[in-house]
Design a protein around this motif. Structure first.
Motif, short mmCIF file in Angstrom:
data_model
loop_
_atom_site.label_atom_id
_atom_site.label_comp_id
_atom_site.label_asym_id
_atom_site.label_seq_id
_atom_site.Cartn_x
_atom_site.Cartn_y
_atom_site.Cartn_z
N LEU A 127 3.89 -43.21 26.02
CA LEU A 127 2.71 -43.10 25.15
C LEU A 127 2.45 -44.34 24.30
N PRO A 128 3.47 -44.97 23.69
CA PRO A 128 3.16 -46.14 22.85
C PRO A 128 2.86 -47.40 23.64
N LYS A 129 3.00 -47.34 24.98
CA LYS A 129 2.82 -48.53 25.81
C LYS A 129 1.49 -48.51 26.57
N SER A 130 0.70 -47.48 26.37
CA SER A 130 -0.53 -47.32 27.14
C SER A 130 -1.74 -47.87 26.39
N ASP A 131 -2.33 -48.93 26.92
CA ASP A 131 -3.55 -49.48 26.33
C ASP A 131 -4.69 -48.47 26.42
#
Length: 245
Positions: A127-131
């Protein structure tokens, strides 16, 4: 009303010592809100990164484990709860073919009344890596949508920045899975991040329940946050009240 439920698609979590730890979404954090949203008469869509079918964390449907993630002395029937989680997960077709987040545009976001981000340790991995998820949430904020997250669903908020490079939730009161709760998991000291630390670093006014594993929900403006799996029911009920306000 129409609610978008965002979930992790990760089945494992890469720990600091190199272990690929079995993980996924936490059953209670999906099932309880999903059922409450549907019971309230709302349309619910489920989305993941890449449209990949999410994997349930097996410990979250193990009745022998659930006693460790609720307040000591609570009246919960762990066997009945686990059976219900398994039943709902098995009968929810959206979990087998979720919407791909990448296909949702600004107009699609406008069609939802609220966005709920479910948790599970797997969320740390994607989740924190998805643009695309960050863009979806930026559209939601710009459109004044209600947003709710529980437990590790808050990882979806970490990468957000406004046009001046600031975190849009700086100064907000919020809760999330606590450091003290992380320390009693079998991944203590090996996790890529600790949410309480990260949110505080970014400027959140973090708070938590007085008792470990107890339910705690915080509302600040359009953001509703829940601390842990046991907060799922209160979070969903509070979110529904916010949507109806």
């Amino acid at each position: 009303m129409k609610i978008l439920v965002v979930m992790t698609a990760k089945a494992t979590l890469h720990l600091l010592d190199g272990e690929l730890h079995p993980s996924g979404f936490w059953a209670e954090e999906f099932v309880v809100p999903y059922q409450l949203f549907r019971a309230a008469g709302h349309t619910v869509d489920v989305a993941t990164i890449g449209g990949q079918a999410p994997t349930v964390d097996q410990t979250s449907i193990d009745p022998n484990f659930l006693k460790w993630v609720r307040p000591e002395g609570s009246a919960d029937d762990d066997a009945a709860n686990a059976a219900e989680y398994v039943r709902v997960i098995g009968s929810t077709s959206q979990l087998r073919s979720p919407i791909a987040l990448e296909t949702l545009g600004e107009k699609d976001v406008a069609g939802y009344d609220g966005i709920y981000v479910s948790g599970g340790h797997g969320a740390i991995g994607d989740l924190p890596k998805s643009d695309e998820l960050a863009q979806l949430l930026r559209w939601a904020i710009a459109q004044d949508k209600k947003i709710a997250t529980v437990c590790h669903g808050h990882t979806s908020l970490l990468a957000l920045r406004d046009g001046e490079g600031r975190w849009p939730f700086e100064g907000y009161r919020m809760t999330a899975f606590s450091h003290s709760e992380e320390l009693v998991t079998n991944m203590a000291g090996r996790l890529p991040l600790i949410l309480e630390v990260e949110l505080t670093r970014l400027g959140a006014r973090y708070e938590k329940a007085e008792k470990i594993w107890d339910s705690h929900v915080v509302v600040d403006r359009n953001l509703t946050t829940g601390q842990n799996p046991y907060s799922s029911k209160a979070l969903a009920e509070t979110f529904l009240a916010q949507l109806g306000a």
